[in-house]
Design a protein around this motif. Structure first.
Motif, PDB file in Angstrom:
ATOM      1  N   UNK A 159       0.422  -0.494  -0.088  1.00 28.75           N
ATOM      2  CA  UNK A 159      -0.042   0.124  -0.139  1.00 28.75           C
ATOM      3  C   UNK A 159       1.309   0.854   0.205  1.00 28.75           C
ATOM      4  N   UNK A 160       1.892   1.405   0.807  1.00 32.98           N
ATOM      5  CA  UNK A 160       2.776   2.551   1.376  1.00 32.98           C
ATOM      6  C   UNK A 160       3.808   3.061  -0.422  1.00 32.98           C
ATOM      7  N   UNK A 161       3.577   1.428  -0.768  1.00 39.57           N
ATOM      8  CA  UNK A 161       4.861   1.974  -2.259  1.00 39.57           C
ATOM      9  C   UNK A 161       3.712   2.116  -3.310  1.00 39.57           C
ATOM     10  N   UNK A 162       2.390   2.121  -3.563  1.00 37.40           N
ATOM     11  CA  UNK A 162       1.334   2.293  -4.188  1.00 37.40           C
ATOM     12  C   UNK A 162       0.573   3.814  -4.341  1.00 37.40           C
ATOM     13  N   UNK A 163       1.236   4.191  -3.005  1.00 40.90           N
ATOM     14  CA  UNK A 163       1.299   5.193  -3.041  1.00 40.90           C
ATOM     15  C   UNK A 163       1.452   6.181  -3.796  1.00 40.90           C
ATOM     16  N   UNK A 164       3.035   6.103  -3.427  1.00 42.52           N
ATOM     17  CA  UNK A 164       3.973   6.888  -3.647  1.00 42.52           C
ATOM     18  C   UNK A 164       4.100   6.595  -5.145  1.00 42.52           C
ATOM     19  N   UNK A 165       4.093   5.735  -5.467  1.00 39.38           N
ATOM     20  CA  UNK A 165       4.189   5.484  -7.217  1.00 39.38           C
ATOM     21  C   UNK A 165       3.364   6.058  -7.378  1.00 39.38           C
ATOM     22  N   UNK A 202       3.976  10.085  -7.701  1.00 36.16           N
ATOM     23  CA  UNK A 202       4.800  10.118  -8.845  1.00 36.16           C
ATOM     24  C   UNK A 202       4.211  10.342  -9.938  1.00 36.16           C
ATOM     25  N   UNK A 203       3.720   9.579 -10.558  1.00 39.20           N
ATOM     26  CA  UNK A 203       2.562   9.893 -12.239  1.00 39.20           C
ATOM     27  C   UNK A 203       1.817  10.713 -12.080  1.00 39.20           C
ATOM     28  N   UNK A 204       1.063  10.938 -10.656  1.00 41.00           N
ATOM     29  CA  UNK A 204       0.624  12.260 -10.665  1.00 41.00           C
ATOM     30  C   UNK A 204       0.829  13.680 -10.946  1.00 41.00           C
ATOM     31  N   UNK A 205       1.759  13.964  -9.840  1.00 39.92           N
ATOM     32  CA  UNK A 205       3.138  14.240 -10.285  1.00 39.92           C
ATOM     33  C   UNK A 205       3.696  14.934 -10.959  1.00 39.92           C
ATOM     34  N   UNK A 206       3.975  14.313 -12.351  1.00 36.05           N
ATOM     35  CA  UNK A 206       4.579  14.515 -13.489  1.00 36.05           C
ATOM     36  C   UNK A 206       3.418  14.563 -14.201  1.00 36.05           C
ATOM     37  N   UNK A 207       2.102  14.161 -13.894  1.00 29.36           N
ATOM     38  CA  UNK A 207       0.932  14.680 -15.032  1.00 29.36           C
ATOM     39  C   UNK A 207       0.650  16.507 -14.865  1.00 29.36           C
ATOM     40  N   UNK A 208       0.600  16.045 -13.614  1.00 26.78           N
ATOM     41  CA  UNK A 208       0.044  17.891 -12.724  1.00 26.78           C
ATOM     42  C   UNK A 208       0.927  19.170 -13.743  1.00 26.78           C
ATOM     43  N   UNK A 209       2.843  18.808 -13.473  1.00 29.08           N
ATOM     44  CA  UNK A 209       3.277  20.071 -13.995  1.00 29.08           C
ATOM     45  C   UNK A 209       3.225  20.015 -15.529  1.00 29.08           C
ATOM     46  N   UNK A 210       2.998  18.906 -16.421  1.00 27.82           N
ATOM     47  CA  UNK A 210       2.403  18.763 -17.573  1.00 27.82           C
ATOM     48  C   UNK A 210       1.534  19.441 -18.290  1.00 27.82           C
ATOM     49  N   UNK A 226      -0.050  19.392  -6.312  1.00 30.98           N
ATOM     50  CA  UNK A 226       1.820  18.913  -6.817  1.00 30.98           C
ATOM     51  C   UNK A 226       2.124  18.919  -4.558  1.00 30.98           C
ATOM     52  N   UNK A 227       2.654  19.895  -4.154  1.00 35.17           N
ATOM     53  CA  UNK A 227       2.819  19.807  -2.605  1.00 35.17           C
ATOM     54  C   UNK A 227       2.404  19.279  -2.123  1.00 35.17           C
ATOM     55  N   UNK A 228       1.449  19.416  -1.725  1.00 34.80           N
ATOM     56  CA  UNK A 228       0.212  17.873  -0.758  1.00 34.80           C
ATOM     57  C   UNK A 228       0.910  16.567  -1.313  1.00 34.80           C
ATOM     58  N   UNK A 229       0.708  16.285  -2.450  1.00 34.29           N
ATOM     59  CA  UNK A 229       0.960  14.826  -3.164  1.00 34.29           C
ATOM     60  C   UNK A 229       2.239  14.981  -2.962  1.00 34.29           C
ATOM     61  N   UNK A 230       3.553  15.721  -2.761  1.00 35.21           N
ATOM     62  CA  UNK A 230       5.004  15.896  -2.510  1.00 35.21           C
ATOM     63  C   UNK A 230       5.187  15.235  -1.335  1.00 35.21           C
ATOM     64  N   UNK A 231       4.313  15.836   0.021  1.00 35.76           N
ATOM     65  CA  UNK A 231       4.072  15.523   1.173  1.00 35.76           C
ATOM     66  C   UNK A 231       3.962  14.259   1.490  1.00 35.76           C
ATOM     67  N   UNK A 232       3.221  13.935   0.580  1.00 33.10           N
ATOM     68  CA  UNK A 232       2.657  12.703   0.879  1.00 33.10           C
ATOM     69  C   UNK A 232       3.360  11.413   0.488  1.00 33.10           C
TER      70      UNK A 232
END
Length: 131
Positions: free
Chosen positions: A45-51, A54-62, A95-101
């Motif tokens: 679960x923790x790895x799933x959330x982290x991975x 990361x995918x969501x963060x990259x998409x949001x940046x784009x 993005x910031x809150x995802x990075x903290x998560x």
């Protein structure tokens, strides 16, 4: 072709790339979690959330980049710049809150956590642990 039309199309292509990045991130996170679950490889679960994060963060940046390109390059108006500002604030907060998560600590605590990791494991400060 007119400059504004080209910039709009470039923005749309980057929008599509942002959506693709999110979809690929979700699919990769699901596949990774399924493999880890089937092989009993550590915390799923923790790895799933982290991975996934990361995918969501990259998409949001784009997606933010596409919004900026379309709004600033094509004749900006007060209304379009205000809408862009709101979009950027909302997506930056996400993005910031995802990075903290993902990282488990505030961005300004990175140096502190790196020093703790170095003392505990003898690793180099700032090094990314292997997964």
């Amino acid at each position: 072709m007119e400059f504004g039309t080209v910039i709009t199309q470039v923005g749309e292509v980057i929008d599509i790339l942002g959506v693709v990045a999110i979809v690929v991130g979700v699919l990769y996170a699901l596949a990774d979690a399924a493999i880890r679950r089937l092989r009993n490889l550590g915390p799923v679960y923790t790895r799933f959330r982290r991975v996934l994060g990361r995918g969501i963060l990259i998409g949001l940046e784009l997606l933010v980049a596409a919004d900026i390109i379309r709004t600033v390059a094509v004749t900006p108006t007060i209304e379009s710049v205000t809408v862009l500002a709101l979009i950027v604030v909302i997506r930056t907060f996400l993005s910031w809150s995802l990075e903290v998560e993902i990282s488990g600590h505030w961005p300004w605590q990175k140096a502190r956590y790196a020093a703790i990791d170095e003392g505990a494991s003898g690793a180099v400060a700032g090094a990314v642990p292997r997964e």
